[in-house]
Write a protein that holds these residues in place. Structure first.
Motif, PDB file in Angstrom:
ATOM      1  N   ALA A   1       0.824  -1.201   0.000  1.00  0.00           N
ATOM      2  CA  ALA A   1       0.000   0.000   0.000  1.00  0.00           C
ATOM      3  C   ALA A   1       0.860   1.254   0.000  1.00  0.00           C
ATOM      4  N   GLU A   2       1.951   1.257   0.772  1.00  0.00           N
ATOM      5  CA  GLU A   2       2.836   2.409   0.785  1.00  0.00           C
ATOM      6  C   GLU A   2       3.574   2.546  -0.543  1.00  0.00           C
ATOM      7  N   ALA A   3       3.902   1.410  -1.183  1.00  0.00           N
ATOM      8  CA  ALA A   3       4.567   1.487  -2.488  1.00  0.00           C
ATOM      9  C   ALA A   3       3.628   2.059  -3.539  1.00  0.00           C
ATOM     10  N   ILE A   4       2.342   1.756  -3.439  1.00  0.00           N
ATOM     11  CA  ILE A   4       1.376   2.249  -4.423  1.00  0.00           C
ATOM     12  C   ILE A   4       1.085   3.733  -4.179  1.00  0.00           C
ATOM     13  N   SER A   5       0.871   4.084  -2.932  1.00  0.00           N
ATOM     14  CA  SER A   5       0.485   5.461  -2.621  1.00  0.00           C
ATOM     15  C   SER A   5       1.662   6.413  -2.521  1.00  0.00           C
ATOM     16  N   GLY A   6       2.846   5.853  -2.206  1.00  0.00           N
ATOM     17  CA  GLY A   6       4.008   6.711  -2.035  1.00  0.00           C
ATOM     18  C   GLY A   6       4.018   7.437  -0.716  1.00  0.00           C
ATOM     19  N   GLU A   7       3.173   7.016   0.226  1.00  0.00           N
ATOM     20  CA  GLU A   7       3.091   7.651   1.532  1.00  0.00           C
ATOM     21  C   GLU A   7       3.274   6.600   2.616  1.00  0.00           C
ATOM     22  N   GLU A   8       3.780   7.043   3.740  1.00  0.00           N
ATOM     23  CA  GLU A   8       3.922   6.136   4.867  1.00  0.00           C
ATOM     24  C   GLU A   8       2.580   6.032   5.571  1.00  0.00           C
ATOM     25  N   LEU A   9       2.049   4.830   5.667  1.00  0.00           N
ATOM     26  CA  LEU A   9       0.690   4.631   6.161  1.00  0.00           C
ATOM     27  C   LEU A   9       0.651   3.942   7.520  1.00  0.00           C
ATOM     28  N   HIS A  10       1.748   3.852   8.206  1.00  0.00           N
ATOM     29  CA  HIS A  10       1.744   3.214   9.518  1.00  0.00           C
ATOM     30  C   HIS A  10       2.507   4.106  10.507  1.00  0.00           C
ATOM     31  N   GLU A  11       2.451   3.678  11.722  1.00  0.00           N
ATOM     32  CA  GLU A  11       3.132   4.443  12.746  1.00  0.00           C
ATOM     33  C   GLU A  11       4.647   4.399  12.529  1.00  0.00           C
ATOM     34  N   PRO A  12       5.325   5.516  12.730  1.00  0.00           N
ATOM     35  CA  PRO A  12       6.789   5.507  12.547  1.00  0.00           C
ATOM     36  C   PRO A  12       7.455   4.548  13.522  1.00  0.00           C
ATOM     37  N   GLY A  13       8.400   3.818  13.041  1.00  0.00           N
ATOM     38  CA  GLY A  13       9.130   2.851  13.842  1.00  0.00           C
ATOM     39  C   GLY A  13       8.531   1.458  13.816  1.00  0.00           C
ATOM     40  N   GLU A  14       7.324   1.315  13.303  1.00  0.00           N
ATOM     41  CA  GLU A  14       6.698  -0.008  13.223  1.00  0.00           C
ATOM     42  C   GLU A  14       7.162  -0.692  11.933  1.00  0.00           C
ATOM     43  N   PRO A  15       7.510  -1.962  12.019  1.00  0.00           N
ATOM     44  CA  PRO A  15       7.961  -2.661  10.797  1.00  0.00           C
ATOM     45  C   PRO A  15       6.785  -2.988   9.876  1.00  0.00           C
ATOM     46  N   GLU A  16       7.058  -3.040   8.595  1.00  0.00           N
ATOM     47  CA  GLU A  16       6.073  -3.510   7.604  1.00  0.00           C
ATOM     48  C   GLU A  16       6.145  -5.029   7.449  1.00  0.00           C
ATOM     49  N   VAL A  17       7.318  -5.595   7.621  1.00  0.00           N
ATOM     50  CA  VAL A  17       7.511  -7.042   7.442  1.00  0.00           C
ATOM     51  C   VAL A  17       8.224  -7.571   8.689  1.00  0.00           C
ATOM     52  N   ARG A  18       7.754  -8.717   9.159  1.00  0.00           N
ATOM     53  CA  ARG A  18       8.386  -9.362  10.295  1.00  0.00           C
ATOM     54  C   ARG A  18       8.710 -10.806   9.914  1.00  0.00           C
ATOM     55  N   CYS A  19       9.996 -11.174  10.130  1.00  0.00           N
ATOM     56  CA  CYS A  19      10.453 -12.534   9.821  1.00  0.00           C
ATOM     57  C   CYS A  19      11.021 -13.164  11.093  1.00  0.00           C
ATOM     58  N   VAL A  20      10.715 -14.457  11.290  1.00  0.00           N
ATOM     59  CA  VAL A  20      11.170 -15.200  12.462  1.00  0.00           C
ATOM     60  C   VAL A  20      11.891 -16.449  11.982  1.00  0.00           C
ATOM     61  N   PHE A  21      13.115 -16.680  12.525  1.00  0.00           N
ATOM     62  CA  PHE A  21      13.913 -17.849  12.160  1.00  0.00           C
ATOM     63  C   PHE A  21      14.360 -18.570  13.422  1.00  0.00           C
ATOM     64  N   SER A  22      14.530 -19.848  13.285  1.00  0.00           N
ATOM     65  CA  SER A  22      15.011 -20.679  14.389  1.00  0.00           C
ATOM     66  C   SER A  22      16.501 -20.932  14.219  1.00  0.00           C
ATOM     67  N   MET A  23      17.174 -20.975  15.327  1.00  0.00           N
ATOM     68  CA  MET A  23      18.605 -21.269  15.291  1.00  0.00           C
ATOM     69  C   MET A  23      18.880 -22.759  15.392  1.00  0.00           C
ATOM     70  N   ALA A  24      17.807 -23.561  15.512  1.00  0.00           N
ATOM     71  CA  ALA A  24      18.015 -25.004  15.652  1.00  0.00           C
ATOM     72  C   ALA A  24      18.532 -25.638  14.378  1.00  0.00           C
ATOM     73  N   PRO A  25      18.014 -25.332  13.206  1.00  0.00           N
ATOM     74  CA  PRO A  25      18.529 -25.998  12.006  1.00  0.00           C
ATOM     75  C   PRO A  25      19.970 -25.593  11.731  1.00  0.00           C
ATOM     76  N   LEU A  26      20.572 -26.405  10.856  1.00  0.00           N
ATOM     77  CA  LEU A  26      21.927 -26.114  10.409  1.00  0.00           C
ATOM     78  C   LEU A  26      21.820 -25.263   9.151  1.00  0.00           C
ATOM     79  N   TRP A  27      22.239 -24.005   9.276  1.00  0.00           N
ATOM     80  CA  TRP A  27      22.097 -23.067   8.179  1.00  0.00           C
ATOM     81  C   TRP A  27      23.382 -22.988   7.356  1.00  0.00           C
ATOM     82  N   HIS A  28      23.160 -22.766   6.045  1.00  0.00           N
ATOM     83  CA  HIS A  28      24.273 -22.427   5.158  1.00  0.00           C
ATOM     84  C   HIS A  28      24.212 -20.910   4.967  1.00  0.00           C
TER      85      HIS A  28
END
Length: 574
Positions: A101-128
């Motif tokens: 929505a922000e990419a389409i409108s060109g305006e910031e539409l959420h509270e400042p400091g709040e993330p648009e995307v949140r990603c969660v990863f586990s450290m249990a697997p063996l990562w490359h």
């Protein structure tokens, strides 16, 4: 870790044309991870930031939050991690993720400091964590591939469809932008249309569940304005049982020989991607261009039921007033120009078929008319031949009738001559030398003086015979018998002798025998008016001579002198 989805009122924003953007990453590490182990992950994040900033068109910076969980915290969920959007906003009637929505409108539409995307990863697997090299076969997952995969789920590759009570519902009360493009390749329509014209998105829909669990039939359908508004499809992952967060929000499993895709449902050992694939970029561009890129092909209710069939609507991409002016209205999957060409071709073909049919009909009618004329001509010829045959038959009958009449006339003349000869054998005084006239005062027959002379000569000969016969009484009787035999003999004569007798009669010399000097009528015509009867001296009645021809003689009223003499003789002797 997941934020609540908050729906926002629809707003119409001016679209920004941006070729690049800024991504800001916020990383949270567990306490038990040493700084030396974080280096590889940080390098992967930096490389992902570079690639995303080149491909994501937004003037508003995108805030991405990455959270790493230790082995104890990651036990709460299965897998290696996930990525989500934090908020949603509606632009031009389509609900988008907050970043889109922000990419389409060109305006910031959420509270400042709040993330648009949140990603969660586990450290249990063996990562490359070395993005410059391919992962070894024994290693679990390539972290760079997993990071890009989850960030794209938070940007555009996400939806709100979930299974509930045997049907599909959309969490938050409305489908996300990605859900509006999900359709059926076999029926070429969008699945959200089965909810109806006034849908209730929170009511479970069993038909939508049946559609989304059709393996191999689910695809991302979109309209490409740069390709003459044609509708394209990108296959999506589907299973026979709906799997929330997995079904439809991934591309199909990768197989050897195919190009590597980032949005596969699972990252197996040795699988890695170092850039965004073309299908992902097309899906991203279509979502950011909504609603113009959404095909107007909703699947009617009953499409995926037993016996149901899709009824496609014309596909016309709506214009929001900010287009580039190159878009063209569409009818179905065809542009107006293509549709017009097809209709014109079909019309020409139909016209050609009609003209061909008319030509065949005219030709058959002409053939039928020729056959009919030939038949009528044959009938006319047949009637003409029949009439000619009838005329020939009639002509033959007339000739035969004339021949019969001629024979009868010859017989009558012969009998009349015989009667005159018989009358000359007796002494018969003539009653009158003057012939009787017809009722109209005219005399008929031969009018020359030879007839009169012949009658007078016959009278004199008759008187001479009578005197001779009186001196010999037996002679009269013999004469009567001779006359009877003579009459019967001549009655039985052949036609040749009758004709000879007629010829001799016509060649006799005739002398005038009437005192008044009037011409004698024809003996051949008026002799038939009487029936001369001879009697024997003993009183026996002789056979009438010439009675057969009397009824056919057309002339009446005049009697010949010879016949009158014969009648006078007959009645006088009686």
């Amino acid at each position: 870790l997941l934020c609540c989805v908050r729906a926002a009122p629809t707003r119409f924003a001016k679209r920004q044309a941006v070729s690049g953007s800024e991504f800001r990453f916020e990383v949270t590490w567990p306490d038990d991870v040493p700084s030396t182990d974080r280096l590889g992950f940080e390098n992967c994040i930096a490389e992902a930031k570079r690639i995303l900033e080149q491909s994501w068109p937004s003037a508003v910076p995108v805030h991405v939050q990455i959270i790493f969980l230790n082995s104890h915290e990651s036990a709460a969920f299965s897998g290696y991690g996930f990525g989500r959007f934090t908020l949603t906003r509606a632009i031009d009637g389509v609900t988008h993720t907050i970043a889109a929505a922000e990419a389409i409108s060109g305006e910031e539409l959420h509270e400042p400091g709040e993330p648009e995307v949140r990603c969660v990863f586990s450290m249990a697997p063996l990562w490359h964590v070395d993005f410059a090299t391919a992962p070894a076969f024994t290693e679990a997952v390539d972290f760079f591939t997993a990071l890009l995969h989850e960030i794209m789920h938070g940007l555009v590759f996400a939806g709100l469809a979930e299974e509930r009570e045997g049907g599909i519902v959309y969490g938050g009360g409305t489908p996300l932008a990605f859900d509006r493009f999900v359709g059926s390749t076999s029926r070429e329509c969008l699945i959200d249309g089965v909810f109806g014209a006034n849908p209730t998105w929170t009511t479970p829909n069993a038909e939508a569940l049946d559609a989304l669990t059709t393996v191999g039939d689910i695809a991302f359908l979109y309209v490409d304005a740069n390709a003459n508004n044609q509708v394209f499809s990108i296959p999506l992952f589907s299973t026979s049982e709906y799997r929330g967060g997995v079904s439809i929000y991934h591309t199909p499993e990768w197989t050897s020989g195919q190009p590597r895709r980032l949005m596969v449902p699972s990252l197996t050992n040795n699988y890695y991607v170092r850039e965004l694939d073309d299908d992902l970029l097309r899906i991203q561009a279509a979502i950011l261009a909504a609603p113009r890129s959404i095909p107007l092909r909703p699947c009617p209710k009953g499409t995926f039921s037993a016996g149901g069939g899709a009824q496609l609507s014309p596909t016309v991409a709506p214009d929001d007033g900010q287009g580039d002016g190159d878009s063209e209205a569409r009818i179905g999957s065809l542009s107006i120009t293509t549709f017009a060409i097809i209709v014109a071709s079909a019309s020409i073909l139909a016209l050609a078929l009609i003209i061909t049919g008319l030509c065949f009909w005219v030709r058959s009618e002409r053939h039928r008319l020729r056959v009919e004329k030939r038949r009528m001509r044959g009938e006319i010829d047949e009637r003409r031949v029949h009439k000619r045959f009838e005329a020939q038959q009639l002509r033959r009958e007339r000739q035969a009738q004339r021949a019969r009449n001629k024979r009868r006339f010859s017989i009558r003349r012969f009998h009349s001559k015989d009667a005159v000869q018989l009358s000359d054998r007796y002494e018969v005084p003539l009653a009158s030398a003057t012939p009787a006239a017809a009722p109209n005062g005219q005399f008929y027959g031969t009018s020359d003086s030879a007839m009169a002379r012949s009658a007078a000569a016959s009278k004199q000969r008759s008187l001479g015979r009578v005197v001779t016969d009186r001196s010999d009484p037996s002679g009269a009787q013999n004469t009567s018998k001779h006359a009877s035999r003579h009459a019967s003999r001549h009655a039985s004569e052949p036609r040749s002798r009758v004709a000879a007798s007629q010829s001799r009669l016509s060649s006799q010399d005739r002398t005038p025998g009437f005192e008044s000097g009037r011409q004698s009528p024809s003996l051949g015509v008026h002799r038939a008016q009487t029936k001369p009867v001879s009697r024997s001296p003993h009183g026996s009645r002789a056979t009438a001579v010439g009675s057969q021809s009397a009824s056919r003689t057309p002339t009446r009223g005049v009697q010949s002198p010879g016949l009158r003499a014969h009648n006078f003789m007959h009645y006088g002797s009686a």
